[in-house]
Motif scaffolding. Structure first.
Motif, PDB file in Angstrom:
ATOM      1  N   ASP A  73       9.693  33.479  -5.456  1.00  0.00           N
ATOM      2  CA  ASP A  73       9.999  34.860  -5.084  1.00  0.00           C
ATOM      3  C   ASP A  73      10.261  35.745  -6.302  1.00  0.00           C
ATOM      4  O   ASP A  73      10.372  36.952  -6.184  1.00  0.00           O
ATOM      5  N   ARG A  74      10.419  35.122  -7.448  1.00  0.00           N
ATOM      6  CA  ARG A  74      10.613  35.855  -8.702  1.00  0.00           C
ATOM      7  C   ARG A  74      10.065  34.994  -9.845  1.00  0.00           C
ATOM      8  O   ARG A  74       9.842  33.804  -9.650  1.00  0.00           O
ATOM      9  N   PRO A  75       9.839  35.599 -11.037  1.00  0.00           N
ATOM     10  CA  PRO A  75       9.180  34.832 -12.107  1.00  0.00           C
ATOM     11  C   PRO A  75       9.888  33.517 -12.418  1.00  0.00           C
ATOM     12  O   PRO A  75      11.112  33.428 -12.401  1.00  0.00           O
ATOM     13  N   GLY A  76       9.088  32.483 -12.691  1.00  0.00           N
ATOM     14  CA  GLY A  76       9.638  31.145 -12.845  1.00  0.00           C
ATOM     15  C   GLY A  76       9.466  30.539 -14.223  1.00  0.00           C
ATOM     16  O   GLY A  76       9.351  31.248 -15.236  1.00  0.00           O
ATOM     17  N   GLY A  77       9.438  29.219 -14.252  1.00  0.00           N
ATOM     18  CA  GLY A  77       9.602  28.485 -15.497  1.00  0.00           C
ATOM     19  C   GLY A  77       8.335  28.139 -16.256  1.00  0.00           C
ATOM     20  O   GLY A  77       8.433  27.544 -17.331  1.00  0.00           O
ATOM     21  N   LEU A  78       7.183  28.462 -15.729  1.00  0.00           N
ATOM     22  CA  LEU A  78       5.964  28.172 -16.484  1.00  0.00           C
ATOM     23  C   LEU A  78       5.759  29.281 -17.503  1.00  0.00           C
ATOM     24  O   LEU A  78       4.828  30.079 -17.429  1.00  0.00           O
ATOM     25  N   ALA A  79       6.665  29.334 -18.478  1.00  0.00           N
ATOM     26  CA  ALA A  79       6.712  30.415 -19.458  1.00  0.00           C
ATOM     27  C   ALA A  79       7.604  29.978 -20.617  1.00  0.00           C
ATOM     28  O   ALA A  79       8.343  29.004 -20.501  1.00  0.00           O
ATOM     29  N   GLU A  80       7.517  30.706 -21.724  1.00  0.00           N
ATOM     30  CA  GLU A  80       8.391  30.381 -22.858  1.00  0.00           C
ATOM     31  C   GLU A  80       9.817  30.887 -22.640  1.00  0.00           C
ATOM     32  O   GLU A  80      10.776  30.286 -23.113  1.00  0.00           O
ATOM     33  N   TYR A  81       9.933  32.017 -21.929  1.00  0.00           N
ATOM     34  CA  TYR A  81      11.246  32.599 -21.640  1.00  0.00           C
ATOM     35  C   TYR A  81      11.313  32.948 -20.161  1.00  0.00           C
ATOM     36  O   TYR A  81      10.311  33.313 -19.560  1.00  0.00           O
ATOM     37  N   VAL A  82      12.514  32.815 -19.586  1.00  0.00           N
ATOM     38  CA  VAL A  82      12.718  33.215 -18.197  1.00  0.00           C
ATOM     39  C   VAL A  82      14.132  33.769 -18.070  1.00  0.00           C
ATOM     40  O   VAL A  82      15.046  33.324 -18.778  1.00  0.00           O
ATOM     41  N   ILE A  83      14.290  34.780 -17.214  1.00  0.00           N
ATOM     42  CA  ILE A  83      15.625  35.345 -16.969  1.00  0.00           C
ATOM     43  C   ILE A  83      16.126  34.812 -15.637  1.00  0.00           C
ATOM     44  O   ILE A  83      15.438  34.936 -14.620  1.00  0.00           O
ATOM     45  N   VAL A  84      17.324  34.195 -15.650  1.00  0.00           N
ATOM     46  CA  VAL A  84      17.907  33.659 -14.417  1.00  0.00           C
ATOM     47  C   VAL A  84      19.379  34.076 -14.356  1.00  0.00           C
ATOM     48  O   VAL A  84      20.005  34.326 -15.392  1.00  0.00           O
ATOM     49  N   PRO A  85      19.958  34.143 -13.143  1.00  0.00           N
ATOM     50  CA  PRO A  85      21.381  34.468 -13.040  1.00  0.00           C
ATOM     51  C   PRO A  85      22.224  33.396 -13.747  1.00  0.00           C
ATOM     52  O   PRO A  85      21.919  32.196 -13.642  1.00  0.00           O
ATOM     53  N   ALA A  86      23.292  33.828 -14.420  1.00  0.00           N
ATOM     54  CA  ALA A  86      24.155  32.876 -15.146  1.00  0.00           C
ATOM     55  C   ALA A  86      24.740  31.834 -14.196  1.00  0.00           C
ATOM     56  O   ALA A  86      24.951  30.681 -14.584  1.00  0.00           O
ATOM     57  N   ASP A  87      24.991  32.234 -12.942  1.00  0.00           N
ATOM     58  CA  ASP A  87      25.564  31.299 -11.968  1.00  0.00           C
ATOM     59  C   ASP A  87      24.646  30.121 -11.660  1.00  0.00           C
ATOM     60  O   ASP A  87      25.084  29.114 -11.111  1.00  0.00           O
ATOM     61  N   ASN A  88      23.360  30.277 -11.941  1.00  0.00           N
ATOM     62  CA  ASN A  88      22.398  29.210 -11.626  1.00  0.00           C
ATOM     63  C   ASN A  88      22.272  28.169 -12.732  1.00  0.00           C
ATOM     64  O   ASN A  88      21.477  27.240 -12.619  1.00  0.00           O
ATOM     65  N   VAL A  89      23.047  28.375 -13.806  1.00  0.00           N
ATOM     66  CA  VAL A  89      22.853  27.539 -14.995  1.00  0.00           C
ATOM     67  C   VAL A  89      23.966  26.502 -15.120  1.00  0.00           C
ATOM     68  O   VAL A  89      25.144  26.829 -15.039  1.00  0.00           O
ATOM     69  N   ASP A  90      23.568  25.245 -15.282  1.00  0.00           N
ATOM     70  CA  ASP A  90      24.519  24.144 -15.523  1.00  0.00           C
ATOM     71  C   ASP A  90      24.173  23.482 -16.856  1.00  0.00           C
ATOM     72  O   ASP A  90      23.005  23.508 -17.268  1.00  0.00           O
ATOM     73  N   PRO A  91      25.141  22.839 -17.498  1.00  0.00           N
ATOM     74  CA  PRO A  91      24.828  22.137 -18.752  1.00  0.00           C
ATOM     75  C   PRO A  91      23.863  20.977 -18.506  1.00  0.00           C
ATOM     76  O   PRO A  91      23.975  20.290 -17.493  1.00  0.00           O
TER      77      PRO A  91
END
Ligand SMILES: NC(=O)c1ccc[n+]([C@@H]2O[C@H](COP(=O)([O-])OP(=O)(O)OC[C@H]3O[C@@H](n4cnc5c(N)ncnc54)[C@H](OP(=O)(O)O)[C@@H]3O)[C@@H](O)[C@H]2O)c1
Ligand SMILES: [Zn+2]
Length: 284
Positions: free
Chosen positions: A57-75
């Motif tokens: 539904d929004r741009p994904g990971g088949l790229a060098e850079y991607v913007i995602v909400p900080a809440d979606n990020v885990d170590p």
């Protein structure tokens, strides 16, 4: 090789995110939800009416850079390589949802995992084995069967045998309690027929098509249940990553390709040459 399977290093942060997170090695949970509906508050993010998937539904990971909400990020756990971490999110979180959260598979039960060479299939197989259940699996070639065997009690080549017939005649009076079917219309009736009284069919995909021709009496007359398991919740994702970090499950990585060879990856998947996952590494 999912658009939503993203791992990497934090290169920039938004205004509300501490700059100390720059340089963090992270994994991304691929679902975005509103955060305050009844489902989000209950931790069931994939049930949110505003649910979106990164990469669909929004741009994904088949790229060098991607913007995602900080809440979606885990170590990213240090014990996971980049490739292993990249192969985990979609397929393993969905399989965890199917077998553990929704399927509620018990050690004394018997599971049947279809498409066991695929991303979701080989993950579901590993979770079923991890739980101590008796596990049957289907796949399509002898070469794939040989690899599937490491996680299964018995492997069936469904191009050679009718897996429903085998399932209905298991030794020691056993019955299949849970079937994990992501194949769709080609296998639905056989999967339902494979189940014992009150058995559960968990589903997450329709690779062969969404319109099965089934006899609904084969469901209700045997008290069988059909349960949807699309992706997993945030907690399913965290559980999946934690299990992989301690080596309880491990993605099979068929190959790692640079972004420029993405089309070759799709060709291999369409020709069913792949065992497990393909990882795309944009840094190559
Ligand atoms: N990957 C995810 O994150 C994810 C998440 C949610 C839902 N899903 C859905 O789950 C399904 C499986 O996804 P996946 O990523 O595991 O796909 P995949 O890696 O391409 O695996 C699909 C497997 O299905 C088997 N298969 C049986 N009949 C088939 C047919 N007619 N056409 C193609 N394959 C057939 C093949 O295994 P054998 O040769 O062993 O039979 C194949 O390896 C898809 O419908 C997908 O949309 C995937
Ligand atoms: Zn919500």
């Amino acid at each position: 090789m999912d658009w939503g399977d993203i791992v990497g290093v934090v290169d920039a942060v938004g205004e509300d995110v501490p700059p100390s997170r720059l340089g963090d090695e992270v994994m991304v949970y691929g679902g975005i939800s509103c955060g305050d509906c009844e489902y989000c508050l209950a931790g069931e993010h994939t049930m949110c009416y505003e649910y979106e998937i990164i990469g669909e539904d929004r741009p994904g990971g088949l790229a060098e850079y991607v913007i995602v909400p900080a809440d979606n990020v885990d170590p990213k756990p240090a014990s996971l390589s980049w490739e292993t971490a990249a192969a985990l999110p979609g397929a393993f979180t969905t399989a965890y949802r199917m077998v553990v959260t929704v399927g509620d598979l018990k050690p004394a039960e018997t599971a049947l995992i279809l498409g066991a060479s695929g991303g979701v299939g080989h993950a579901a197989l590993q979770f079923a084995e991890m739980l101590g259940a008796t596990v049957y699996a289907t796949t399509s070639t002898a070469v794939k069967a040989e690899r599937v065997r490491q996680w299964a009690d018995e492997v069936m080549d469904y191009t050679e045998v009718d897996f429903a017939k085998v399932a209905m005649d298991l030794p020691d009076g056993r019955r299949v309690d849970l079937v994990a079917d992501h194949i769709g219309e080609e296998t639905w009736q056989q999967s339902i027929n494979s189940l014992g009284m009150g058995g559960r069919m968990v589903i997450c995909g329709a690779t062969s098509g969404p319109d099965p021709d089934i006899d609904i009496r084969s469901v209700y007359q045997h008290h069988r249940q059909i349960l949807g398991a699309p992706m997993g919740s945030r907690q399913d994702f965290r559980d999946t990553v934690a299990l992989a970090a301690r080596g309880a499950v491990e993605p099979a990585i068929d190959r790692v390709l640079p972004l420029s060879e993405l089309a070759e990856g799709h060709r291999a998947i369409e020709n069913r040459e792949v065992f497990g996952k393909i990882v795309i590494d944009p840094s190559r």
